[in-house]
Design a protein around this motif. Structure first.
Motif, PDB file in Angstrom:
ATOM      1  N   SER A 168       0.842  -1.194   0.000  1.00  0.00           N
ATOM      2  CA  SER A 168       0.000   0.000   0.000  1.00  0.00           C
ATOM      3  C   SER A 168       0.875   1.241   0.000  1.00  0.00           C
ATOM      4  O   SER A 168       2.027   1.210   0.438  1.00  0.00           O
ATOM      5  CB  SER A 168      -0.925   0.012   1.217  1.00  0.00           C
ATOM      6  OG  SER A 168      -0.184  -0.098   2.431  1.00  0.00           O
ATOM      7  N   HIS A 170       1.141   5.424   1.043  1.00  0.00           N
ATOM      8  CA  HIS A 170       0.623   6.338   2.065  1.00  0.00           C
ATOM      9  C   HIS A 170       1.279   7.702   1.902  1.00  0.00           C
ATOM     10  O   HIS A 170       2.194   7.883   1.102  1.00  0.00           O
ATOM     11  CB  HIS A 170       0.926   5.788   3.471  1.00  0.00           C
ATOM     12  CG  HIS A 170       0.422   4.404   3.700  1.00  0.00           C
ATOM     13  ND1 HIS A 170      -0.796   4.129   4.270  1.00  0.00           N
ATOM     14  CD2 HIS A 170       0.981   3.188   3.406  1.00  0.00           C
ATOM     15  CE1 HIS A 170      -0.976   2.824   4.347  1.00  0.00           C
ATOM     16  NE2 HIS A 170       0.093   2.223   3.815  1.00  0.00           N
ATOM     17  N   GLY A 207      -7.867   9.939  -6.923  1.00  0.00           N
ATOM     18  CA  GLY A 207      -7.751   8.809  -6.008  1.00  0.00           C
ATOM     19  C   GLY A 207      -7.669   9.248  -4.562  1.00  0.00           C
ATOM     20  O   GLY A 207      -8.285   8.638  -3.673  1.00  0.00           O
ATOM     21  N   LEU A 208      -6.941  10.324  -4.302  1.00  0.00           N
ATOM     22  CA  LEU A 208      -6.825  10.830  -2.930  1.00  0.00           C
ATOM     23  C   LEU A 208      -8.136  11.426  -2.441  1.00  0.00           C
ATOM     24  O   LEU A 208      -8.549  11.221  -1.292  1.00  0.00           O
ATOM     25  CB  LEU A 208      -5.705  11.867  -2.855  1.00  0.00           C
ATOM     26  CG  LEU A 208      -4.292  11.339  -3.102  1.00  0.00           C
ATOM     27  CD1 LEU A 208      -3.285  12.482  -3.160  1.00  0.00           C
ATOM     28  CD2 LEU A 208      -3.901  10.337  -2.031  1.00  0.00           C
ATOM     29  N   ASN A 209      -8.812  12.154  -3.320  1.00  0.00           N
ATOM     30  CA  ASN A 209     -10.098  12.741  -2.915  1.00  0.00           C
ATOM     31  C   ASN A 209     -11.154  11.677  -2.672  1.00  0.00           C
ATOM     32  O   ASN A 209     -12.080  11.881  -1.886  1.00  0.00           O
ATOM     33  CB  ASN A 209     -10.569  13.749  -3.966  1.00  0.00           C
ATOM     34  CG  ASN A 209      -9.739  15.034  -3.949  1.00  0.00           C
ATOM     35  OD1 ASN A 209      -8.993  15.269  -2.997  1.00  0.00           O
ATOM     36  ND2 ASN A 209      -9.867  15.846  -4.974  1.00  0.00           N
ATOM     37  N   SER A 210     -11.014  10.522  -3.329  1.00  0.00           N
ATOM     38  CA  SER A 210     -11.955   9.430  -3.074  1.00  0.00           C
ATOM     39  C   SER A 210     -11.777   8.852  -1.672  1.00  0.00           C
ATOM     40  O   SER A 210     -12.645   8.139  -1.174  1.00  0.00           O
ATOM     41  CB  SER A 210     -11.785   8.327  -4.123  1.00  0.00           C
ATOM     42  OG  SER A 210     -10.547   7.657  -3.954  1.00  0.00           O
ATOM     43  N   CYS A 211     -10.651   9.169  -1.045  1.00  0.00           N
ATOM     44  CA  CYS A 211     -10.411   8.746   0.337  1.00  0.00           C
ATOM     45  C   CYS A 211     -11.015   9.724   1.344  1.00  0.00           C
ATOM     46  O   CYS A 211     -10.784   9.587   2.560  1.00  0.00           O
ATOM     47  CB  CYS A 211      -8.913   8.609   0.598  1.00  0.00           C
ATOM     48  SG  CYS A 211      -8.091   7.343  -0.389  1.00  0.00           S
ATOM     49  N   GLY A 212     -11.762  10.711   0.870  1.00  0.00           N
ATOM     50  CA  GLY A 212     -12.401  11.665   1.766  1.00  0.00           C
ATOM     51  C   GLY A 212     -11.652  12.968   1.926  1.00  0.00           C
ATOM     52  O   GLY A 212     -12.005  13.789   2.788  1.00  0.00           O
ATOM     53  N   ASP A 260      -3.200   6.174   8.526  1.00  0.00           N
ATOM     54  CA  ASP A 260      -4.472   5.450   8.441  1.00  0.00           C
ATOM     55  C   ASP A 260      -5.488   6.156   7.548  1.00  0.00           C
ATOM     56  O   ASP A 260      -6.533   5.588   7.232  1.00  0.00           O
ATOM     57  CB  ASP A 260      -5.066   5.271   9.849  1.00  0.00           C
ATOM     58  CG  ASP A 260      -4.184   4.421  10.736  1.00  0.00           C
ATOM     59  OD1 ASP A 260      -3.506   3.538  10.190  1.00  0.00           O
ATOM     60  OD2 ASP A 260      -4.158   4.644  11.964  1.00  0.00           O
ATOM     61  N   LEU A 261      -5.159   7.380   7.147  1.00  0.00           N
ATOM     62  CA  LEU A 261      -6.113   8.152   6.348  1.00  0.00           C
ATOM     63  C   LEU A 261      -6.065   7.730   4.882  1.00  0.00           C
ATOM     64  O   LEU A 261      -7.106   7.601   4.227  1.00  0.00           O
ATOM     65  CB  LEU A 261      -5.801   9.648   6.468  1.00  0.00           C
ATOM     66  CG  LEU A 261      -6.732  10.603   5.718  1.00  0.00           C
ATOM     67  CD1 LEU A 261      -8.141  10.527   6.286  1.00  0.00           C
ATOM     68  CD2 LEU A 261      -6.191  12.032   5.793  1.00  0.00           C
ATOM     69  N   VAL A 262      -4.876   7.528   4.361  1.00  0.00           N
ATOM     70  CA  VAL A 262      -4.699   7.158   2.948  1.00  0.00           C
ATOM     71  C   VAL A 262      -3.935   5.846   2.882  1.00  0.00           C
ATOM     72  O   VAL A 262      -2.858   5.708   3.474  1.00  0.00           O
ATOM     73  CB  VAL A 262      -3.929   8.254   2.180  1.00  0.00           C
ATOM     74  CG1 VAL A 262      -3.531   7.746   0.794  1.00  0.00           C
ATOM     75  CG2 VAL A 262      -4.773   9.506   2.059  1.00  0.00           C
ATOM     76  N   LEU A 264      -3.480   3.492  -0.422  1.00  0.00           N
ATOM     77  CA  LEU A 264      -3.781   3.114  -1.797  1.00  0.00           C
ATOM     78  C   LEU A 264      -3.139   1.764  -2.103  1.00  0.00           C
ATOM     79  O   LEU A 264      -1.955   1.547  -1.817  1.00  0.00           O
ATOM     80  CB  LEU A 264      -3.239   4.171  -2.766  1.00  0.00           C
ATOM     81  CG  LEU A 264      -3.763   5.597  -2.565  1.00  0.00           C
ATOM     82  CD1 LEU A 264      -3.105   6.546  -3.565  1.00  0.00           C
ATOM     83  CD2 LEU A 264      -5.276   5.648  -2.699  1.00  0.00           C
TER      84      LEU A 264
END
Length: 294
Positions: A168, A170, A207-212, A260-262, A264
């Motif tokens: 992953s 980060h 992709g990052l914005n899809s994580c909130g 823990d926020l991102v 991918l």
């Protein structure tokens, strides 16, 4: 077969095909490892042998003629057949010596491959490795490389692929950057942060914005298509960037940011042409890479 109906040789056909696909004599000469005058003579010899004009020469530019376009598919078939012969012959080789070409992203080639290749050198000193460090996907079917390490599974039926690792990516930043700008505790703290982008940056932002997150293009002050450069920009404190965790641990002074926020997904696919697995040297390198990444 009537050999009298094939008055040209393969080098001439290859010269035409490379020139048609590259769009210029200089680019084609570089791809074939020839000088431009040599390539030009081969194309001219092919035109003379066939009795046709394949390119119109306008100044320093070339334009393929309608006749050239009509013949192009036939020459592409010849190129594919030549690549197939090379694949089949390489697959029959049982000597654990000779060259094996590995293609991988620049970051993988720089951070992961060196220790694996050191082990290979001790294990099979007769094998010579060529590393194509590129983020472009090379065509294994046309023998642009023997083995590829990719982050996406290939869909061509002639290729076989093995998922050797799942990781992953980060957020990371240099300690120096975080000391200057503070250590974000929530997603809201990223609203005025500076980011390092990896091309194509629009896809990364999506992709990052899809994580909130709510990141904007204006926050990405530098964008690069080179993973090693991106890592160095992060290490030197330019801003926050995304990278696989295996790469981040190799960069001194770099810390995770909101890990823990991102997260991918980053799969590692080891890919080769199925015929090449009958080659002992390629099978040895393939298995060694699979073991190292696993």
């Amino acid at each position: 077969m009537n050999w009298q109906t094939s008055p040209f040789d393969w080098n001439q056909a290859r010269a035409f095909l490379a020139t048609a696909e590259a769009g210029s004599l200089s680019a084609a000469a570089r791809s074939l490892g020839l000088t431009q005058p040599t390539l030009s003579r081969q194309v001219a010899a092919l035109e003379e042998a066939l009795g046709v004009v394949l390119f119109d020469r306008v100044g320093r530019s070339l334009a393929i003629t309608p006749t050239g376009v009509d013949l192009l598919d036939q020459f592409r078939a010849m190129g594919d057949a030549a690549a197939g012969i090379a694949l089949a012959a390489s697959g029959q080789s049982q000597a654990i010596e000779g060259q094996v070409c590995i293609t991988a992203s620049d970051a993988l080639a720089a951070y992961f491959l060196p220790p694996i290749l050191m082990h290979l050198k001790d294990l099979a000193p007769g094998i010579e490795i060529e590393v194509l460090a590129s983020n472009d996907i090379r065509d294994l079917r046309r023998r642009e490389a023997d083995i590829a390490i990719r982050h996406a599974r290939p869909d061509q039926p002639e290729l076989i692929a093995k998922l050797v690792r799942t990781s992953s990516a980060h957020f990371y930043a240099a300690r120096s950057y975080l000391d200057r700008h503070g250590r974000p505790q929530t997603a809201a703290d990223l609203s005025d942060a500076t980011f390092i982008g990896f091309a194509p940056v629009e896809r990364l932002i999506a992709g990052l914005n899809s994580c909130g997150l709510a990141l904007t293009r204006a926050q990405f002050k530098v964008v690069t298509d080179n993973g090693v450069v991106a890592g160095e920009l992060i290490r030197q404190g330019f801003g926050i960037g995304v990278m696989p965790k295996e790469f981040a641990v190799l960069l001194p002074g770099v810390e995770p940011v909101l890990p823990d926020l991102v997260a991918l997904p980053v799969p590692f696919w080891l890919t080769t042409h199925r015929e090449l697995l009958t080659s002992r040297r390629i099978r040895l390198v393939y298995d060694l890479l699979a073991e190292a990444f696993s």
